[in-house]
Design an enzyme around this catalytic site. Structure first.
Site, PDB file in Angstrom:
ATOM      1  N   THR A  38       0.833  -1.211   0.000  1.00 20.78           N
ATOM      2  CA  THR A  38       0.000   0.000   0.000  1.00 20.78           C
ATOM      3  C   THR A  38       0.867   1.261   0.000  1.00 20.78           C
ATOM      4  OG1 THR A  38      -1.672  -1.208   1.242  1.00 20.78           O
ATOM      5  CG2 THR A  38      -1.844   1.186   1.277  1.00 20.78           C
ATOM      6  N   LYS A  70       6.110   1.977  12.665  1.00  9.79           N
ATOM      7  CA  LYS A  70       6.013   2.360  14.089  1.00  9.79           C
ATOM      8  C   LYS A  70       6.301   1.190  15.020  1.00  9.79           C
ATOM      9  CE  LYS A  70       1.980   1.531  12.106  1.00  9.79           C
ATOM     10  NZ  LYS A  70       1.173   2.006  11.030  1.00  9.79           N
ATOM     11  N   GLY A 128      -7.001  -1.005   2.741  1.00  8.96           N
ATOM     12  CA  GLY A 128      -5.549  -0.854   2.965  1.00  8.96           C
ATOM     13  C   GLY A 128      -5.211  -0.114   4.251  1.00  8.96           C
ATOM     14  N   GLU A 147      -3.273  -3.075   9.610  1.00  8.79           N
ATOM     15  CA  GLU A 147      -1.940  -3.682   9.625  1.00  8.79           C
ATOM     16  C   GLU A 147      -2.033  -5.097   9.069  1.00  8.79           C
ATOM     17  OE1 GLU A 147       0.976  -2.003  10.721  1.00  8.79           O
ATOM     18  OE2 GLU A 147      -0.519  -0.464  10.464  1.00  8.79           O
ATOM     19  N   LYS A 166       2.492   4.187  18.335  1.00 11.31           N
ATOM     20  CA  LYS A 166       2.573   5.596  17.909  1.00 11.31           C
ATOM     21  C   LYS A 166       2.654   6.520  19.119  1.00 11.31           C
ATOM     22  CE  LYS A 166      -0.131   4.548  13.765  1.00 11.31           C
ATOM     23  NZ  LYS A 166      -1.486   4.299  13.289  1.00 11.31           N
TER      24      LYS A 166
HETATM   25  P1  NDP Z   1       1.771  -3.947   2.838  1.00 13.25           P
HETATM   26  O1  NDP Z   1       1.546  -5.266   3.487  1.00 13.25           O
HETATM   27  O2  NDP Z   1       0.717  -3.415   1.925  1.00 13.25           O
HETATM   28  O3  NDP Z   1       3.140  -3.971   2.028  1.00 13.25           O
HETATM   29  C1  NDP Z   1       4.300  -4.568   2.510  1.00 13.25           C
HETATM   30  C2  NDP Z   1       5.242  -4.785   1.338  1.00 13.25           C
HETATM   31  O4  NDP Z   1       6.452  -5.342   1.832  1.00 13.25           O
HETATM   32  C3  NDP Z   1       4.727  -5.765   0.279  1.00 13.25           C
HETATM   33  O5  NDP Z   1       5.124  -5.328  -0.977  1.00 13.25           O
HETATM   34  C4  NDP Z   1       5.420  -7.073   0.662  1.00 13.25           C
HETATM   35  O6  NDP Z   1       5.575  -7.955  -0.420  1.00 13.25           O
HETATM   36  C5  NDP Z   1       6.762  -6.547   1.101  1.00 13.25           C
HETATM   37  N1  NDP Z   1       7.460  -7.466   1.966  1.00 13.25           N
HETATM   38  C6  NDP Z   1       7.028  -8.023   3.110  1.00 13.25           C
HETATM   39  N2  NDP Z   1       8.012  -8.797   3.646  1.00 13.25           N
HETATM   40  C7  NDP Z   1       9.061  -8.710   2.814  1.00 13.25           C
HETATM   41  C8  NDP Z   1      10.363  -9.269   2.809  1.00 13.25           C
HETATM   42  N3  NDP Z   1      10.758 -10.075   3.777  1.00 13.25           N
HETATM   43  N4  NDP Z   1      11.179  -8.963   1.791  1.00 13.25           N
HETATM   44  C9  NDP Z   1      10.789  -8.148   0.792  1.00 13.25           C
HETATM   45  N5  NDP Z   1       9.569  -7.576   0.757  1.00 13.25           N
HETATM   46  C10 NDP Z   1       8.712  -7.856   1.753  1.00 13.25           C
HETATM   47  O7  NDP Z   1       2.064  -2.916   4.015  1.00 13.25           O
HETATM   48  P2  NDP Z   1       1.771  -1.359   4.034  1.00 13.25           P
HETATM   49  O8  NDP Z   1       2.270  -0.731   2.810  1.00 13.25           O
HETATM   50  O9  NDP Z   1       0.372  -1.128   4.452  1.00 13.25           O
HETATM   51  O10 NDP Z   1       2.660  -0.915   5.305  1.00 13.25           O
HETATM   52  C11 NDP Z   1       4.048  -0.743   5.197  1.00 13.25           C
HETATM   53  C12 NDP Z   1       4.540  -0.056   6.459  1.00 13.25           C
HETATM   54  O11 NDP Z   1       3.910   1.219   6.561  1.00 13.25           O
HETATM   55  C13 NDP Z   1       4.207  -0.786   7.751  1.00 13.25           C
HETATM   56  O12 NDP Z   1       5.236  -0.570   8.685  1.00 13.25           O
HETATM   57  C14 NDP Z   1       2.939  -0.082   8.238  1.00 13.25           C
HETATM   58  O13 NDP Z   1       2.754  -0.168   9.628  1.00 13.25           O
HETATM   59  C15 NDP Z   1       3.241   1.331   7.813  1.00 13.25           C
HETATM   60  N6  NDP Z   1       2.102   2.192   7.634  1.00 13.25           N
HETATM   61  C16 NDP Z   1       1.044   1.788   6.879  1.00 13.25           C
HETATM   62  C17 NDP Z   1      -0.018   2.631   6.651  1.00 13.25           C
HETATM   63  C18 NDP Z   1      -1.190   2.228   5.826  1.00 13.25           C
HETATM   64  O14 NDP Z   1      -2.151   3.005   5.741  1.00 13.25           O
HETATM   65  N7  NDP Z   1      -1.184   1.060   5.193  1.00 13.25           N
HETATM   66  C19 NDP Z   1      -0.026   3.984   7.225  1.00 13.25           C
HETATM   67  C20 NDP Z   1       1.139   4.326   8.003  1.00 13.25           C
HETATM   68  C21 NDP Z   1       2.165   3.452   8.187  1.00 13.25           C
HETATM   69  P3  NDP Z   1       4.390  -8.970  -0.807  1.00 13.25           P
HETATM   70  O15 NDP Z   1       3.200  -8.136  -1.161  1.00 13.25           O
HETATM   71  O16 NDP Z   1       4.910  -9.725  -1.960  1.00 13.25           O
HETATM   72  O17 NDP Z   1       4.154  -9.809   0.412  1.00 13.25           O
HETATM   73  N1  HSE Z   2      -3.083   0.392  10.562  1.00 10.52           N
HETATM   74  C1  HSE Z   2      -2.800   1.765  10.796  1.00 10.52           C
HETATM   75  C2  HSE Z   2      -4.089   2.497  11.124  1.00 10.52           C
HETATM   76  C3  HSE Z   2      -2.157   2.368   9.575  1.00 10.52           C
HETATM   77  O1  HSE Z   2      -5.171   1.937  10.897  1.00 10.52           O
HETATM   78  O2  HSE Z   2      -4.032   3.612  11.632  1.00 10.52           O
HETATM   79  C4  HSE Z   2      -1.652   3.772   9.815  1.00 10.52           C
HETATM   80  O3  HSE Z   2      -0.596   3.787  10.723  1.00 10.52           O
END
Ligand code: NDP
Ligand code: HSE
Length: 438
Positions: free
Chosen positions: A13, A107, A189, A192, A207
């Site tokens: 995401t 976080k 999306g 977590e 957080k």
């Molecule tokens: P996603 O699960 O959508 O994406 C994670 C990505 O990391 C995927 O592309 C996944 O690949 C890849 N991945 C996971 N493990 C590995 C690995 N061992 N090696 C290589 N690639 C890997 O997560 P988000 O984008 O939602 O979140 C990412 C971070 O941002 C997290 O720390 C989250 O807490 C933080 N965050 C998220 C928010 C949100 O709104 N979603 C908001 C604020 C912070 P694959 O898809 O192939 O498994």
């Molecule tokens: N899972 C988290 C939330 C993403 O719902 O607030 C943003 O940190």
């Protein structure tokens, strides 16, 4: 002008959002940063999404192995958007070891290993940007670390988990079930990878621990946080709270009390007229009370691809602007200089002072209310408001709902135990904390 090169770890995401916004706004970002910021490596587990997004774009390399990217000589900033502690912790430490600056939205990683990561970054003279780790697109880290730097921060209260707020809003407005709305939050999306983190208050506690450290100049101590989520809330509690003029929100509260710091996340009744009580859906809001500025409120999208990318890219720009500056003259990671952190203790929950909503199922008999009032009065707990429901047709039991004035948690726990032991009280007393946030 030489571009600054970013190695992106994770293309989910937030990774995809970061790619899209950086490309869409590249001209404006260049004018702000003074140098082009280009993603030249993407490492992710499944490469299909990255392959499709980068088709036709020159100079982008894809890899399955993030370890390759954190060591690559042609990467200046490692942007960790994988999430979780393993392998993210080792990747971030390796990146720092190889002299890379790091930007992360993680976080969970920082709340538990921030001290180690910041120390390593300090030793290597590199920066760790983490604006996206708290409240998605809201620039709350910058506000706390820089904008409010003149203040003695007194308290922070925030709706800092978009998923939980979305669930509570939808349960209240359309009477939807918890499970249905959680599935919607996952599809959008917001949640977590393990949504227990969202609904059990753990993500909000991560957080809050980060913000408390910046606000009070103490080392990051997530393990001292009290976390209670929204899974036990019922529609009746949401309705009764409304009848009393309150909304229930999952609030993260960090407060400087007389003997230490309160650090707690739990469902909380908030007066319905407060702005923060009207924050709905996946929106986040953080109230910060400083001694000089008074109360300030920060509001915006707390989760989702592009709002979070907005914060990630702000950090990429900051690192680009600052990375030639002498490390001693950069803004400290946690606002206070690492050698000037204080050892102010965090308070156990039993010593926290707040007000309470108490709901109990009782026999509809004379004297029941008097017994309950006596138990509370014996412990110095005074009642602020009360509703006693008429029993439904043919029922011998009814609900009593009480709001208390400010009291100490340890006494309330004792009182609840005594109330539950009364023969006229059925089952457990529901307890939700209440904050006036005045
Ligand atoms: P996603 O699960 O959508 O994406 C994670 C990505 O990391 C995927 O592309 C996944 O690949 C890849 N991945 C996971 N493990 C590995 C690995 N061992 N090696 C290589 N690639 C890997 O997560 P988000 O984008 O939602 O979140 C990412 C971070 O941002 C997290 O720390 C989250 O807490 C933080 N965050 C998220 C928010 C949100 O709104 N979603 C908001 C604020 C912070 P694959 O898809 O192939 O498994
Ligand atoms: N899972 C988290 C939330 C993403 O719902 O607030 C943003 O940190």
């Amino acid at each position: 002008m030489k571009a600054i090169h970013v190695g992106l770890l994770g293309f989910g995401t937030v990774g995809r959002g970061t790619w899209d916004v950086l490309r869409r706004n590249q001209e404006e970002i260049l004018r702000r940063a003074g140098r082009p910021i280009e993603i030249n490596w993407i490492a992710t587990r499944t490469l299909d999404r990255a392959r499709e997004a980068t088709r036709g774009v020159a100079g982008v390399n894809l890899a399955n192995d993030p370890a390759l990217v954190v060591r690559h000589p042609d990467v200046d900033i490692v942007c960790e958007l994988i999430g979780g502690v393993d392998p993210a912790r080792q990747l971030v430490l390796d990146a720092i070891e190889h002299g890379k600056h790091v930007v992360t939205a993680n976080k969970a990683l920082l709340a538990q290993h921030g001290t180690e990561i910041f120390a390593a970054a300090h030793a290597k003279g590199v920066m760790v940007g983490f604006e996206a780790a708290v409240a998605g697109g809201i620039p709350i880290i910058k506000a706390l670390r820089e904008g409010l730097t003149a203040n003695r921060i007194e308290w922070i209260a925030g709706i800092i988990n978009g998923t939980s707020n979305f669930i509570l809003s939808e349960m209240r407005s359309r009477g939807a079930s918890f499970e249905t709305v959680l599935r919607e939050a996952q599809a959008l999306g917001y949640a977590e990878a393990d949504p227990t983190f969202d609904v059990e208050g753990i993500d909000a506690a991560h957080k809050l621990a980060i913000m408390a450290s910046i606000a009070f100049g103490v080392p990051m101590q997530f393990e001292k946080a009290y976390a209670e989520g929204i899974t036990k809330l019922t529609r009746e509690d949401i309705r009764y709270a409304e009848e009393l003029g309150y909304r229930i929100k999952l609030i993260g509260l960090a407060r400087r009390a007389r003997d230490g710091i309160e650090l707690r996340v739990h469902p909380t009744l908030i007066p319905a007229k407060r702005l923060i009580a009207n924050v709905e859906g996946a929106m986040n809001a953080v109230l910060v009370k400083g001694d000089a500025v008074g109360a300030t409120l920060y509001y915006g999208q707390g989760a989702g691809a592009e709002p979070t990318a907005s914060a990630v890219i702000a950090d990429l720009v900051d690192v680009t602007r600052m990375h030639t500056a002498d490390p001693e003259h950069r803004v400290p990671h946690l606002a206070f200089r690492a050698d000037r952190l204080s050892d102010l203790p965090f308070l156990p929950m039993a010593e926290v002072a707040t007000s309470y909503y108490l709901r109990m199922r009782v026999e509809d008999q004379p004297g029941v209310l008097a017994d309950i009032a006596r138990i509370l009065a014996d412990r110095g707990i005074s009642i602020d408001a009360m509703i006693q429901k008429e029993p439904s047709e043919g029922e011998a039991q009814t609900d009593i709902i009480l709001l208390t004035h400010l009291c100490v948690e340890g006494r309330v726990v004792e009182a609840i135990r005594a109330i539950e032991a009364l023969p006229t009280v059925a089952g457990q007393v529901t307890r939700i904390r209440l904050e006036a946030l005045a």
